[in-house]
Design a protein around this motif. Structure first.
Motif, PDB file in Angstrom:
ATOM      1  N   PHE A 133       0.676  -1.309   0.030  1.00 40.17           N
ATOM      2  CA  PHE A 133       0.033   0.260   0.170  1.00 40.17           C
ATOM      3  C   PHE A 133       0.646   0.879  -0.047  1.00 40.17           C
ATOM      4  CE2 PHE A 133      -4.456  -1.230   1.741  1.00 40.17           C
ATOM      5  CZ  PHE A 133      -4.661  -2.635   1.048  1.00 40.17           C
ATOM      6  N   GLY A 134       2.164   0.975   0.822  1.00 45.71           N
ATOM      7  CA  GLY A 134       2.536   2.356   0.498  1.00 45.71           C
ATOM      8  C   GLY A 134       3.112   2.576  -0.142  1.00 45.71           C
ATOM      9  N   ALA A 135       4.159   1.709  -1.312  1.00 47.48           N
ATOM     10  CA  ALA A 135       4.538   2.076  -2.247  1.00 47.48           C
ATOM     11  C   ALA A 135       3.237   2.285  -3.597  1.00 47.48           C
ATOM     12  CB  ALA A 135       4.994   0.694  -2.753  1.00 47.48           C
ATOM     13  N   LEU A 136       2.488   1.489  -3.770  1.00 44.37           N
ATOM     14  CA  LEU A 136       1.195   2.310  -4.459  1.00 44.37           C
ATOM     15  C   LEU A 136       1.140   3.509  -4.135  1.00 44.37           C
ATOM     16  CD1 LEU A 136      -1.151  -1.603  -4.408  1.00 44.37           C
ATOM     17  CD2 LEU A 136      -0.121   0.030  -6.588  1.00 44.37           C
ATOM     18  N   PHE A 137       0.729   4.650  -3.272  1.00 41.03           N
ATOM     19  CA  PHE A 137      -0.066   5.487  -3.265  1.00 41.03           C
ATOM     20  C   PHE A 137       1.079   6.047  -2.722  1.00 41.03           C
ATOM     21  CE2 PHE A 137      -3.634   1.901  -2.084  1.00 41.03           C
ATOM     22  CZ  PHE A 137      -4.527   2.279  -3.292  1.00 41.03           C
ATOM     23  N   GLY A 138       2.485   5.794  -2.486  1.00 43.72           N
ATOM     24  CA  GLY A 138       2.966   7.404  -2.359  1.00 43.72           C
ATOM     25  C   GLY A 138       3.311   6.914  -0.690  1.00 43.72           C
ATOM     26  N   ARG A 139       2.991   6.068   0.138  1.00 46.70           N
ATOM     27  CA  ARG A 139       3.270   6.373   1.756  1.00 46.70           C
ATOM     28  C   ARG A 139       4.829   5.176   2.276  1.00 46.70           C
ATOM     29  NH1 ARG A 139       0.174  10.245   0.419  1.00 46.70           N
ATOM     30  NH2 ARG A 139      -1.459  10.928   1.284  1.00 46.70           N
ATOM     31  N   GLN A 140       4.941   5.388   1.691  1.00 41.92           N
ATOM     32  CA  GLN A 140       6.176   4.920   2.326  1.00 41.92           C
ATOM     33  C   GLN A 140       7.097   4.789   3.559  1.00 41.92           C
ATOM     34  OE1 GLN A 140       6.189   6.365  -1.184  1.00 41.92           O
ATOM     35  NE2 GLN A 140       7.413   4.562  -2.836  1.00 41.92           N
ATOM     36  N   ALA A 141       7.130   6.147   3.551  1.00 45.04           N
ATOM     37  CA  ALA A 141       7.742   6.291   5.170  1.00 45.04           C
ATOM     38  C   ALA A 141       5.762   6.316   6.568  1.00 45.04           C
ATOM     39  CB  ALA A 141       7.659   8.070   5.171  1.00 45.04           C
ATOM     40  N   GLU A 142       5.007   6.467   5.871  1.00 43.97           N
ATOM     41  CA  GLU A 142       4.058   5.611   6.996  1.00 43.97           C
ATOM     42  C   GLU A 142       4.245   4.195   6.897  1.00 43.97           C
ATOM     43  OE1 GLU A 142       3.188  10.167   5.243  1.00 43.97           O
ATOM     44  OE2 GLU A 142       3.622   7.837   4.259  1.00 43.97           O
ATOM     45  N   ALA A 143       4.351   3.544   5.557  1.00 44.66           N
ATOM     46  CA  ALA A 143       4.275   2.114   5.531  1.00 44.66           C
ATOM     47  C   ALA A 143       5.508   2.027   6.363  1.00 44.66           C
ATOM     48  CB  ALA A 143       4.492   1.795   4.379  1.00 44.66           C
ATOM     49  N   ALA A 144       6.798   2.715   6.625  1.00 44.02           N
ATOM     50  CA  ALA A 144       7.745   1.481   7.246  1.00 44.02           C
ATOM     51  C   ALA A 144       7.498   2.528   8.810  1.00 44.02           C
ATOM     52  CB  ALA A 144       9.332   2.849   6.915  1.00 44.02           C
ATOM     53  N   GLY A 145       6.205   3.122   9.400  1.00 43.70           N
ATOM     54  CA  GLY A 145       6.614   3.663  10.667  1.00 43.70           C
ATOM     55  C   GLY A 145       5.697   2.593  11.221  1.00 43.70           C
ATOM     56  N   LEU A 146       4.698   1.258  10.345  1.00 43.80           N
ATOM     57  CA  LEU A 146       3.579   0.442  10.593  1.00 43.80           C
ATOM     58  C   LEU A 146       4.337  -0.925  10.635  1.00 43.80           C
ATOM     59  CD1 LEU A 146       0.512   1.089   8.998  1.00 43.80           C
ATOM     60  CD2 LEU A 146       1.175   1.129  10.985  1.00 43.80           C
ATOM     61  N   VAL A 147       5.987   0.004   9.618  1.00 44.56           N
ATOM     62  CA  VAL A 147       6.249  -1.660  10.035  1.00 44.56           C
ATOM     63  C   VAL A 147       6.889  -1.913  10.790  1.00 44.56           C
ATOM     64  CG1 VAL A 147       8.163  -3.208   8.864  1.00 44.56           C
ATOM     65  CG2 VAL A 147       6.295  -2.882   7.713  1.00 44.56           C
ATOM     66  N   ALA A 148       7.398  -1.133  11.331  1.00 43.88           N
ATOM     67  CA  ALA A 148       9.437  -1.197  12.645  1.00 43.88           C
ATOM     68  C   ALA A 148       7.904  -1.183  13.499  1.00 43.88           C
ATOM     69  CB  ALA A 148       9.220   0.794  12.641  1.00 43.88           C
ATOM     70  N   GLY A 149       7.070  -0.787  13.495  1.00 44.08           N
ATOM     71  CA  GLY A 149       5.510  -0.663  15.122  1.00 44.08           C
ATOM     72  C   GLY A 149       5.595  -2.441  14.896  1.00 44.08           C
ATOM     73  N   LEU A 150       5.367  -2.783  13.828  1.00 46.90           N
ATOM     74  CA  LEU A 150       4.299  -4.695  13.594  1.00 46.90           C
ATOM     75  C   LEU A 150       5.840  -5.408  14.225  1.00 46.90           C
ATOM     76  CD1 LEU A 150       2.810  -6.469  13.249  1.00 46.90           C
ATOM     77  CD2 LEU A 150       3.250  -6.674  10.583  1.00 46.90           C
TER      78      LEU A 150
END
Length: 278
Positions: free
Chosen positions: A126-143
């Motif tokens: 989702f991060g790569a599709l919609f240009g939200r890589q930074a937000e996705a990276a935060g969720l990855v770290a949290g998970l």
């Protein structure tokens, strides 16, 4: 160290390769937990449609058009929204409905998390599709942190065999092949019965396998078990029974981070190593 191929991030659960979307996305989500993820990635302004079961975050979703349920999508209403992307799930949405939607929606994103770890790929996609890589990276770290804590909790306590109730009349539980079972296993709870099929088995309280169960959970969804049911179930099972927040065990997407933390705390609490609910 192996470097992840950026192109692999853009492959969904159906093996479809997507491309980053450069325009103004119009997203319809037919998966409640992933509607929440869309919003947590900062994409709420692009969300134009949802199901009636998509309830989080409540205030944000009040103005988003409903297109029916996960199994009974109003295709005419969905088509009128002129979506660029529709988010679906292999377990939650009907295959024939998804195939029909794909006839006119340019991008249908298929998901299928089977265990908590699978959310990492969904975040990145989702991060790569919609240009939200930074937000996705935060969720990855949290998970990743929540998974580490959950596994540590499971490793320091003896495994416990549990019955996870999702329905009453008939009584129903979950099979080992479900996301719920995989999530509970992360903290050391082994669901019974032991098979993979059917995924949501009905049972009677005289079933021989119940002799091995040590604890019963009453989920808040899809059946809304309440405090008044606890004594009934404890008497039927002859085992300790406790209510559990079903969203924390069954919702994937961004809720998986909070869910694993909740389950780790509950596991320690029931074992006598943590205070009560926070």
């Amino acid at each position: 160290m192996m470097i992840e191929n950026p192109e692999d991030v853009l492959v969904d659960a159906a093996g479809q390769r997507h491309a980053p979307f450069a325009g103004d996305a119009r997203i319809v989500s037919l998966v409640p937990s992933l509607t929440e993820l869309v919003c947590d990635l900062g994409l709420a302004p692009s969300l134009v449609g949802r199901t009636g079961f998509c309830v989080h975050p409540r205030e944000v979703l009040k103005g988003v058009t409903k297109v029916g349920g996960t199994k009974d999508v109003n295709l005419e209403r969905l088509r009128a929204l002129e979506a660029t992307h529709v988010i679906v799930n292999i377990d939650e949405n009907r295959k024939e409905c998804v195939e029909e939607i794909a006839r006119w929606v340019p991008h249908v994103i298929v998901t299928h998390p089977c265990m908590p770890e699978d959310n990492l790929a969904v975040y990145r996609l989702f991060g790569a599709l919609f240009g939200r890589q930074a937000e996705a990276a935060g969720l990855v770290a949290g998970l990743e942190a929540a998974l580490a804590d959950a596994r540590a909790t499971g490793a320091c306590l003896p495994p416990e065999k549990v019955l996870y109730l999702i329905w009453r009349e008939p009584w129903m539980s979950v099979a080992r092949s479900t996301y719920i079972s995989a999530t509970l296993a992360t903290v050391g709870w082994e669901t019974w019965p032991a098979g993979d099929e059917p995924r949501y088995p009905a049972f009677e309280w005289d079933a021989p396998w119940l002799a091995g169960v040590e604890r019963v959970f009453l989920s808040s969804e899809p059946y809304r078990f309440q405090a008044r049911h606890v004594a009934e179930v404890a008497a039927l099972a002859g085992r300790p029974a406790v209510l559990i927040d079903g969203e924390m065990a069954s919702w994937y997407g961004s809720r998986a981070v909070e869910g694993l933390r909740y389950l780790s705390h509950l596991r320690r609490q029931l074992a006598g190593f943590a205070p009560g609910p926070q």
